[in-house]
Design a protein around this motif. Sequence first.
Motif, PDB file in Angstrom:
ATOM      1  N   LEU A  45       0.728  -1.074  -0.129  1.00 39.07           N
ATOM      2  CA  LEU A  45      -0.086  -0.249   0.024  1.00 39.07           C
ATOM      3  C   LEU A  45       1.152   0.979   0.169  1.00 39.07           C
ATOM      4  O   LEU A  45       1.510   1.280   0.306  1.00 39.07           O
ATOM      5  CB  LEU A  45      -0.643  -0.198   1.398  1.00 39.07           C
ATOM      6  CG  LEU A  45      -1.815  -1.521   1.622  1.00 39.07           C
ATOM      7  CD1 LEU A  45      -2.450  -0.880   2.536  1.00 39.07           C
ATOM      8  CD2 LEU A  45      -2.634  -1.073   0.111  1.00 39.07           C
ATOM      9  N   GLN A  46       0.289   2.345  -0.783  1.00 40.05           N
ATOM     10  CA  GLN A  46       0.627   3.451  -1.350  1.00 40.05           C
ATOM     11  C   GLN A  46       0.181   4.600   0.119  1.00 40.05           C
ATOM     12  O   GLN A  46      -0.888   4.865   0.047  1.00 40.05           O
ATOM     13  CB  GLN A  46       1.518   3.944  -2.348  1.00 40.05           C
ATOM     14  CG  GLN A  46       1.947   5.727  -1.912  1.00 40.05           C
ATOM     15  CD  GLN A  46       2.644   6.066  -3.602  1.00 40.05           C
ATOM     16  OE1 GLN A  46       2.671   5.701  -4.762  1.00 40.05           O
ATOM     17  NE2 GLN A  46       2.243   7.302  -3.268  1.00 40.05           N
ATOM     18  N   ILE A  66       8.464   1.004  -0.834  1.00 40.46           N
ATOM     19  CA  ILE A  66       7.700   0.040  -2.254  1.00 40.46           C
ATOM     20  C   ILE A  66       8.187  -0.382  -3.375  1.00 40.46           C
ATOM     21  O   ILE A  66       8.562  -1.651  -3.309  1.00 40.46           O
ATOM     22  CB  ILE A  66       7.109   1.466  -3.106  1.00 40.46           C
ATOM     23  CG1 ILE A  66       5.859   1.815  -2.058  1.00 40.46           C
ATOM     24  CG2 ILE A  66       5.986   0.722  -4.143  1.00 40.46           C
ATOM     25  CD1 ILE A  66       5.335   3.243  -2.025  1.00 40.46           C
ATOM     26  N   HIS A  67       9.851   0.320  -3.386  1.00 39.04           N
ATOM     27  CA  HIS A  67      11.247  -0.539  -4.387  1.00 39.04           C
ATOM     28  C   HIS A  67      11.058  -1.378  -3.011  1.00 39.04           C
ATOM     29  O   HIS A  67      11.688  -2.849  -4.205  1.00 39.04           O
ATOM     30  CB  HIS A  67      11.906   0.828  -4.463  1.00 39.04           C
ATOM     31  CG  HIS A  67      12.534   0.315  -5.080  1.00 39.04           C
ATOM     32  ND1 HIS A  67      13.033  -0.223  -6.474  1.00 39.04           N
ATOM     33  CD2 HIS A  67      14.682   0.048  -4.379  1.00 39.04           C
ATOM     34  CE1 HIS A  67      14.173  -0.856  -6.851  1.00 39.04           C
ATOM     35  NE2 HIS A  67      15.301  -0.022  -6.062  1.00 39.04           N
ATOM     36  N   ASP A  68      11.656  -1.422  -1.743  1.00 40.70           N
ATOM     37  CA  ASP A  68      12.063  -3.420  -1.347  1.00 40.70           C
ATOM     38  C   ASP A  68      11.073  -3.642  -1.274  1.00 40.70           C
ATOM     39  O   ASP A  68      11.398  -4.843  -1.413  1.00 40.70           O
ATOM     40  CB  ASP A  68      12.633  -2.862  -0.156  1.00 40.70           C
ATOM     41  CG  ASP A  68      14.010  -1.388   0.195  1.00 40.70           C
ATOM     42  OD1 ASP A  68      14.349  -1.408  -0.815  1.00 40.70           O
ATOM     43  OD2 ASP A  68      14.246  -0.924   1.185  1.00 40.70           O
ATOM     44  N   VAL A  82       1.104  -2.985  -6.156  1.00 41.16           N
ATOM     45  CA  VAL A  82       1.503  -1.722  -5.585  1.00 41.16           C
ATOM     46  C   VAL A  82      -0.037  -0.980  -5.128  1.00 41.16           C
ATOM     47  O   VAL A  82      -1.045  -0.927  -6.773  1.00 41.16           O
ATOM     48  CB  VAL A  82       1.846  -1.160  -5.823  1.00 41.16           C
ATOM     49  CG1 VAL A  82       2.302   0.201  -5.082  1.00 41.16           C
ATOM     50  CG2 VAL A  82       3.807  -1.117  -5.975  1.00 41.16           C
ATOM     51  N   LEU A  83      -0.906  -0.308  -4.442  1.00 39.31           N
ATOM     52  CA  LEU A  83      -1.838   0.190  -4.057  1.00 39.31           C
ATOM     53  C   LEU A  83      -1.965   1.795  -3.915  1.00 39.31           C
ATOM     54  O   LEU A  83      -1.442   1.518  -2.864  1.00 39.31           O
ATOM     55  CB  LEU A  83      -3.007  -0.489  -3.646  1.00 39.31           C
ATOM     56  CG  LEU A  83      -3.375  -2.358  -4.305  1.00 39.31           C
ATOM     57  CD1 LEU A  83      -4.430  -2.759  -3.463  1.00 39.31           C
ATOM     58  CD2 LEU A  83      -3.716  -1.810  -5.797  1.00 39.31           C
ATOM     59  N   ASP A  84      -2.671   2.334  -4.483  1.00 37.77           N
ATOM     60  CA  ASP A  84      -2.367   3.596  -3.930  1.00 37.77           C
ATOM     61  C   ASP A  84      -3.815   3.949  -2.502  1.00 37.77           C
ATOM     62  O   ASP A  84      -5.127   3.764  -2.860  1.00 37.77           O
ATOM     63  CB  ASP A  84      -2.903   4.404  -5.562  1.00 37.77           C
ATOM     64  CG  ASP A  84      -2.523   5.851  -4.455  1.00 37.77           C
ATOM     65  OD1 ASP A  84      -2.593   6.515  -3.509  1.00 37.77           O
ATOM     66  OD2 ASP A  84      -2.152   6.996  -5.562  1.00 37.77           O
ATOM     67  N   TYR A  85      -3.982   4.420  -1.633  1.00 34.22           N
ATOM     68  CA  TYR A  85      -3.892   4.475  -0.182  1.00 34.22           C
ATOM     69  C   TYR A  85      -4.163   5.624   0.212  1.00 34.22           C
ATOM     70  O   TYR A  85      -4.831   5.720   1.247  1.00 34.22           O
ATOM     71  CB  TYR A  85      -4.212   3.101   0.222  1.00 34.22           C
ATOM     72  CG  TYR A  85      -5.115   1.792   0.121  1.00 34.22           C
ATOM     73  CD1 TYR A  85      -5.418   1.408  -1.398  1.00 34.22           C
ATOM     74  CD2 TYR A  85      -5.624   1.086   1.063  1.00 34.22           C
ATOM     75  CE1 TYR A  85      -6.214   0.248  -1.852  1.00 34.22           C
ATOM     76  CE2 TYR A  85      -6.450  -0.606   0.955  1.00 34.22           C
ATOM     77  CZ  TYR A  85      -6.725  -0.745  -0.577  1.00 34.22           C
ATOM     78  OH  TYR A  85      -7.194  -1.866  -0.697  1.00 34.22           O
ATOM     79  N   GLU A  86      -3.397   6.622  -0.787  1.00 37.46           N
ATOM     80  CA  GLU A  86      -3.223   8.091  -0.155  1.00 37.46           C
ATOM     81  C   GLU A  86      -4.127   8.337   0.268  1.00 37.46           C
ATOM     82  O   GLU A  86      -4.323   9.160   1.358  1.00 37.46           O
ATOM     83  CB  GLU A  86      -2.235   8.795  -0.502  1.00 37.46           C
ATOM     84  CG  GLU A  86      -0.843   8.256  -0.521  1.00 37.46           C
ATOM     85  CD  GLU A  86      -0.312   9.089  -1.496  1.00 37.46           C
ATOM     86  OE1 GLU A  86       0.004  10.431  -0.996  1.00 37.46           O
ATOM     87  OE2 GLU A  86       0.958   8.638  -2.744  1.00 37.46           O
TER      88      GLU A  86
END
Length: 402
Positions: A45-46, A66-68, A82-86
């Motif tokens: 989750l971002q 996220i890269h790791d 990767v999901l954008d949860y900002e």
Amino acid sequence: MLNSLDLPRAPRDTRVVVAMSGGVDSSVVAGLMQREGYDVIGVTLQLYDHGAAVHRAGSCCAGQDIHDARRVAERLGIPHYVLDYERRFKEAVIDRFADSYMNGETPVPCVACNQTVKFSDLLETARTLGADVLATGHYVRSEQEGAHRALYRPVDLDRDQSYFLFATTQAQLDFLRFPLGGLSKPAVRELAREFGLSVADKQDSQDICFVPNGKYSDVIRKLRPEAAEPGEIVHVDGRVLGRHDGIIHYTIGQRRGIGVATGEPLYVVHLDAPNRRVLVGPREALATRTLELRDVNWLGSTPLAENMSCEVFAKVRSTRPPTPARLTLENGQARVDLTDGETGVAPGQACVFFDSDSPGARVLGGGWIAKARPVGLSAAPDFSRAELRTHAVPVTATPVRG
């Protein structure tokens, strides 16, 4: 026959979604599930983007992390999303964090994150991916007991995260798995090396991941400029001792940086948000025995009932061991009486219940502290007035008897 996740099917026929933050713990969970032959999908989750936090040591769920996570998934050969949860994270965690401080509380954002973003939103996402379980890197244990699962403290008590999971509902707990509950942190890092993961020696994430440099007041001031309005610093005996630049700079129990000097040690006793006043006094004024709770979540095997009272062991801080207490539910209000008392308990914190103080204690649930009644002040003090008196009652007050 049950597999290692207590499900009646072969690992290859069991889909596991792993919440991968980019740290060593969740990465090892993914590695363990992949090694055991499960159908593994990694999800990251971002949650925020603070510029400086992108490469800040100890951050999580942003930039480098996220890269790791992506590199770990590639190493393990598992799908990764990767999901954008900002936006959701801001609404459910960051905004609530700021509002809580503005109301004179001391919030626990990690609990709010687990309660909303991770164990509600992400859990539903896992279901849409066809998952049988959602696995995380939390250090807690869960075991099947009858038709449901029960939550317990982990083997490594130095890493115990049960305090932060009290708000997990029974339905969520039944879907979740915590593969690290029986491992120590050194053992987890050794597994990371065995799996050849680049994050094996990565620094652990900090408690408040979205606060750059640990200055939470900067985040609050940016979100709520009105939170920095000045006010009075008032002694519990009624004396006005000075001025402050916003109650967001203070927490209950604070000793240093109060901004006034009287020749005696002073502590922040209460934050009167409506009147923008910081109340200070001697240490004995911090002694607390009775707590009123809101939004109680119960995970015990016996349901809570109106007008009931039972003995529990309670934690009001993540770093303290459970201590004897009595939980009472009366007229829709939950109250906890701490047998030995506690100091510096603040509204907004969590009070978590256990069935014992042993290392293998079961988590019975918990609630948010709505009011902490200091025994060093009058029984029902009116904090909106300055005419308060301290009575120097010691922390070890008379125990509550069953």
